[in-house]
Scaffold this active site. Structure first.
Site, mmCIF file in Angstrom:
data_model
loop_
_atom_site.group_PDB
_atom_site.id
_atom_site.type_symbol
_atom_site.label_atom_id
_atom_site.label_comp_id
_atom_site.label_asym_id
_atom_site.label_seq_id
_atom_site.Cartn_x
_atom_site.Cartn_y
_atom_site.Cartn_z
ATOM 1 N N CYS A 33 -42.775 3.555 -34.159
ATOM 2 C CA CYS A 33 -43.656 2.218 -34.253
ATOM 3 C C CYS A 33 -44.982 2.555 -33.533
ATOM 4 C CB CYS A 33 -42.732 1.267 -33.409
ATOM 5 S SG CYS A 33 -41.149 0.671 -34.345
ATOM 6 N N HIS A 62 -48.002 -4.037 -31.699
ATOM 7 C CA HIS A 62 -46.887 -3.747 -32.525
ATOM 8 C C HIS A 62 -46.085 -4.958 -32.747
ATOM 9 C CE1 HIS A 62 -43.363 -2.262 -34.531
ATOM 10 N NE2 HIS A 62 -42.468 -2.220 -33.466
ATOM 11 N N ASN A 66 -40.417 -6.632 -38.407
ATOM 12 C CA ASN A 66 -40.900 -5.194 -37.498
ATOM 13 C C ASN A 66 -41.211 -4.011 -38.908
ATOM 14 O OD1 ASN A 66 -41.113 -2.789 -36.328
ATOM 15 N ND2 ASN A 66 -39.829 -3.126 -34.799
#
Length: 339
Positions: A129, A266, A296
């Site tokens: 990520c 993020h 996500n």
């Protein structure tokens, strides 16, 4: 005058298949598991996500995002001399998704009577990520040294392929997508647009809290090819390192959180974003939030959020942005950008 890497164009792409929390609840019910829209929203802030179609690869999503970014920058594919793709879900073991994207950009350009970035350096970065921050940092460094002049930096993921749909706590969190930026060399005294400072880190002692512990050996999958996550451990680490890296990056540029116009984090969990905003004394009105619509999307989440805010007219030229993320590894990092 100093050489900087300036973002001159942004782009993003989401697969057509959109699943609401109710869709996910129905999917899990077929497996004898229970969840609900209320449960997911309360804990994560996620309402919908997108899943790639069968045969739709990370490079396909990356291509569409890249073409958007190039168009926004007013550049043609052949003008790109560096391609860096951040992904944890590559098209294949090798070659890199970046080289596959390079071929697809060339084919798209040929269809319009032009040609693509053949000969440009192309490689992948894998920091889960945090991947886009790592990729941006690498591209920024290569531009600052004069190795590249026009870079395409992409985050692209098809996480739906590695989700365990027998684990209701993780499969509802992730989605697929891609985001891209064009970085170009520019010179100024430090007051103009560009990547002003970056900060990247990793702590391999925490590999087990977020991982896909599988690989390919002898033509078969060795280990477990599905995502595993200790959500509480990730949350605890994330809220600490995100504040730390943001302050470190600001200090490198001689600035403080009061100088920031936007936080572009993020998009993992609304609670993590809210916690980070509080620590940096930023109201949520100055935090770009897309996790409710995208889930996500790992390395794609920061450039996706950035592009959506730019195209919505929220982020304006001259504003100061803090981009930051955390991911499996355990990795984390940030980038301070004058847009």
């Amino acid at each position: 005058m100093t050489l900087y890497a300036r973002i001159t164009g942004t782009g993003s792409h989401l697969p057509a298949r959109r699943l609401t929390n109710d869709d996910m609840a129905a999917l899990l019910a077929q497996r004898g598991l229970q969840t609900s829209d209320e449960w997911i929203v309360e804990r994560t802030g996620i309402r919908t996500r997108h899943f790639a179609a069968d045969g739709e690869m990370a490079s396909d999503l990356a291509l569409q995002a890249s073409l958007q970014a190039l168009a926004a920058a007013g550049r043609q594919p052949h003008e790109v001399d560096l391609i860096v793709v951040a992904t944890s879900t590559p098209d294949m073991v090798f070659p890199s998704t970046a080289t596959i994207l390079q071929r697809k950009l060339h084919e798209a350009a040929q269809a319009q009577g032009g040609h693509g970035p053949i000969g440009a350096a192309a490689f992948d970065v894998q920091a889960v990520c945090t991947g886009f921050i790592y990729a941006l940092t690498v591209a920024d460094a290569l531009i600052r040294t004069g190795t590249a002049r026009c870079a395409l930096v992409v985050g692209a993921e098809v996480f739906s392929r590695i989700l365990n749909f027998d684990d209701r706590t993780t499969c509802v969190l992730f989605g697929d997508g891609a985001g891209a930026v064009v970085l170009e060399a520019t010179e100024h005294d430090g007051s103009g647009p560009g990547v002003l400072a970056t900060d990247i880190h990793a702590d391999g002692r925490h590999t087990g809290i977020l991982c896909v512990p599988g690989t390919v050996a002898g033509g078969q999958v060795l280990g477990d090819p599905l995502l595993r996550m200790d959500g509480q451990a990730v949350f605890k680490l994330a809220v600490g390192v995100l504040e730390e890296t943001a302050r470190t990056t600001l200090a490198k540029a001689g600035m403080t959180e009061t100088d920031l116009d936007w936080l572009v984090p993020h998009q993992a969990n609304i609670r993590i974003m809210q916690s980070t905003a509080r620590k940096l004394k930023l109201p949520m009105e100055r935090v770009v939030v897309t996790v409710d619509q995208h889930g996500n999307t790992s390395a794609a989440s920061i450039p996706l959020a950035l592009d959506h805010a730019v195209r919505a007219g929220r982020i304006q030229p001259g504003q100061l942005l803090m981009l930051e993320g955390v991911g499996g590894g355990f990795t984390w990092g940030s980038a301070l950008v004058r847009y």
